[in-house]
Design an enzyme around this catalytic site. Structure first.
Site, PDB file in Angstrom:
ATOM      1  N   GLY A 126     -10.526  55.598  53.352  1.00  0.00           N
ATOM      2  CA  GLY A 126      -9.518  55.141  52.413  1.00  0.00           C
ATOM      3  C   GLY A 126     -10.008  54.512  51.128  1.00  0.00           C
ATOM      4  N   ASN A 129     -10.192  56.056  48.307  1.00  0.00           N
ATOM      5  CA  ASN A 129      -9.240  56.516  47.274  1.00  0.00           C
ATOM      6  C   ASN A 129      -7.934  55.718  47.369  1.00  0.00           C
ATOM      7  OD1 ASN A 129     -10.037  58.911  45.501  1.00  0.00           O
ATOM      8  ND2 ASN A 129     -10.873  59.493  47.479  1.00  0.00           N
ATOM      9  N   LEU A 180      -6.688  65.100  56.211  1.00  0.00           N
ATOM     10  CA  LEU A 180      -7.375  66.315  56.648  1.00  0.00           C
ATOM     11  C   LEU A 180      -6.476  67.306  57.357  1.00  0.00           C
ATOM     12  CD1 LEU A 180     -10.753  64.773  57.859  1.00  0.00           C
ATOM     13  CD2 LEU A 180     -10.148  65.730  55.622  1.00  0.00           C
ATOM     14  N   LEU A 229      -3.019  69.929  57.522  1.00  0.00           N
ATOM     15  CA  LEU A 229      -2.154  70.735  56.667  1.00  0.00           C
ATOM     16  C   LEU A 229      -0.758  70.106  56.693  1.00  0.00           C
ATOM     17  CD1 LEU A 229      -2.636  73.338  55.070  1.00  0.00           C
ATOM     18  CD2 LEU A 229      -1.686  74.614  56.985  1.00  0.00           C
ATOM     19  N   ASN A 288      -2.931  66.105  45.782  1.00  0.00           N
ATOM     20  CA  ASN A 288      -4.118  65.975  46.623  1.00  0.00           C
ATOM     21  C   ASN A 288      -5.335  65.804  45.733  1.00  0.00           C
ATOM     22  OD1 ASN A 288      -5.791  66.206  49.034  1.00  0.00           O
ATOM     23  ND2 ASN A 288      -6.317  68.256  48.318  1.00  0.00           N
ATOM     24  N   HIS A 334      -9.450  66.462  45.622  1.00  0.00           N
ATOM     25  CA  HIS A 334     -10.489  67.248  46.303  1.00  0.00           C
ATOM     26  C   HIS A 334     -11.814  67.021  45.587  1.00  0.00           C
ATOM     27  CE1 HIS A 334     -12.109  70.486  48.770  1.00  0.00           C
ATOM     28  NE2 HIS A 334     -12.695  70.954  47.675  1.00  0.00           N
ATOM     29  N   ASP A 374      -5.738  73.104  49.433  1.00  0.00           N
ATOM     30  CA  ASP A 374      -6.450  73.103  48.136  1.00  0.00           C
ATOM     31  C   ASP A 374      -6.051  74.246  47.205  1.00  0.00           C
ATOM     32  OD1 ASP A 374      -9.399  72.352  50.080  1.00  0.00           O
ATOM     33  OD2 ASP A 374      -7.860  71.004  49.287  1.00  0.00           O
ATOM     34  N   GLU A 409     -13.582  60.359  41.479  1.00  0.00           N
ATOM     35  CA  GLU A 409     -12.289  60.576  42.152  1.00  0.00           C
ATOM     36  C   GLU A 409     -11.393  59.349  42.016  1.00  0.00           C
ATOM     37  OE1 GLU A 409     -12.382  62.117  46.220  1.00  0.00           O
ATOM     38  OE2 GLU A 409     -14.515  62.469  45.891  1.00  0.00           O
TER      39      GLU A 409
END
Ligand code: GRF
Length: 194
Positions: free
Chosen positions: A14, A16, A83, A85, A100, A102, A143, A172
Site C-alpha cells: 500500500g 501507493n 492483483l 480482475l 489503475n 501499472h 492493463d 508512481e
C-alpha cells in the site's frame, strides 16, 4: 464544494495508497473514504487504520455484488496494487471513474501475470533503455484500458528488478496522486470525467 469520495483497492503493502492518503489533505478536492482489499494481511489495511479510513476485506473478489457494496459510496475508484480482475458489472458501474497504476509503459509489459518483479525482469531482459509508470482507465482486461498519464523512468546500467522497481515506485506515487487530484477537480467542475 465537498471533496470527491475516492475508494482504493489494494492487495499489498500500500505505498501507493499511502501516497494518496498523504496527497489528499483537508483542503484537497479528493478524500480517501474507503480501502478495499482481497488480502486480510495486506499492509494497506494497516495504513487505512492509521489514517482512520474504513476498510473492507472481500470474502470473494470475484463477487460483483460484494465489491459493489464495498464501493457503494465511492465516486472514483483507484486500483493501487490490486492483483485481482475487477468483475465486469463493477467496471461498467465505474466506467471512466475507475483507474489503475501499472509500473511500466503500457501497452508494453502489461497483461495477465505481469505484476511486481516480473514486469521489471521483462523490461531488463528486453534491453529497453527506459521504463516508467502508467495510469489508465480500467476495463474488463488487465492493463488494457485507455491511458490517462505516463511518466518515463531511465533504466540504468547494472539495474536489478529491485533497483528499477524502486525508481519507478517513487514516480508512481507522484503520478497517481497528480492524476487522482486532477480527476477529482474535473469531476467537481464538470460533473463528469471526459
Ligand atoms: C506498484 O508497483 C503498482 O504499480 C503495482 O503494484 C505495486 C503496488 O505497490 N500495481 P504498493 O502496494 O502500492 O506499495
Amino acid at each position: 464544494m465537498p471533496p470527491v469520495r475516492v475508494a482504493v483497492l489494494a492487495s499489498g503493502g500500500g505505498t501507493n495508497l499511502q501516497a494518496l492518503l498523504d496527497a489528499c489533505g483537508p483542503d484537497s478536492p479528493a478524500r480517501i473514504t474507503r480501502v478495499v482489499s482481497n488480502n486480510a494481511r495486506a499492509g494497506a489495511l494497516e495504513r487505512a487504520r492509521r489514517a482512520g479510513v474504513s476498510a473492507v476485506v472481500l470474502h470473494d473478489p470475484d463477487d460483483a455484488r460484494e465489491l459493489l457494496a464495498a464501493l457503494a459510496d465511492a465516486e472514483i475508484v483507484v486500483l493501487a496494487g490490486y492483483l485481482r480482475l475487477v468483475p465486469a458489472p463493477v467496471v461498467a458501474r465505474f466506467a471512466r471513474r475507475m483507474i489503475n497504476i501499472h509500473p511500466a509503459l503500457l501497452p508494453a509489459f502489461g497483461g495477465p501475470g505481469m505484476y511486481g518483479r516480473r514486469v521489471h525482469e521483462a523490461v531488463l531482459a528486453s534491453g529497453a533503455s527506459e521504463s516508467g509508470a502508467t495510469v489508465h482507465f480500467v476495463d474488463e482486461h488487465y492493463d488494457r484500458g485507455p491511458v490517462i498519464a505516463q511518466r518515463t523512468v531511465p533504466v540504468r546500467k547494472g539495474d536489478t528488478p529491485e533497483t528499477l522497481a524502486a525508481r519507478i515506485l517513487a514516480v508512481e506515487h507522484e503520478l497517481l496522486s497528480q492524476v487522482v487530484l486532477d480527476l477529482a477537480r474535473r469531476l467537481q467542475s464538470e460533473g463528469e470525467i471526459q
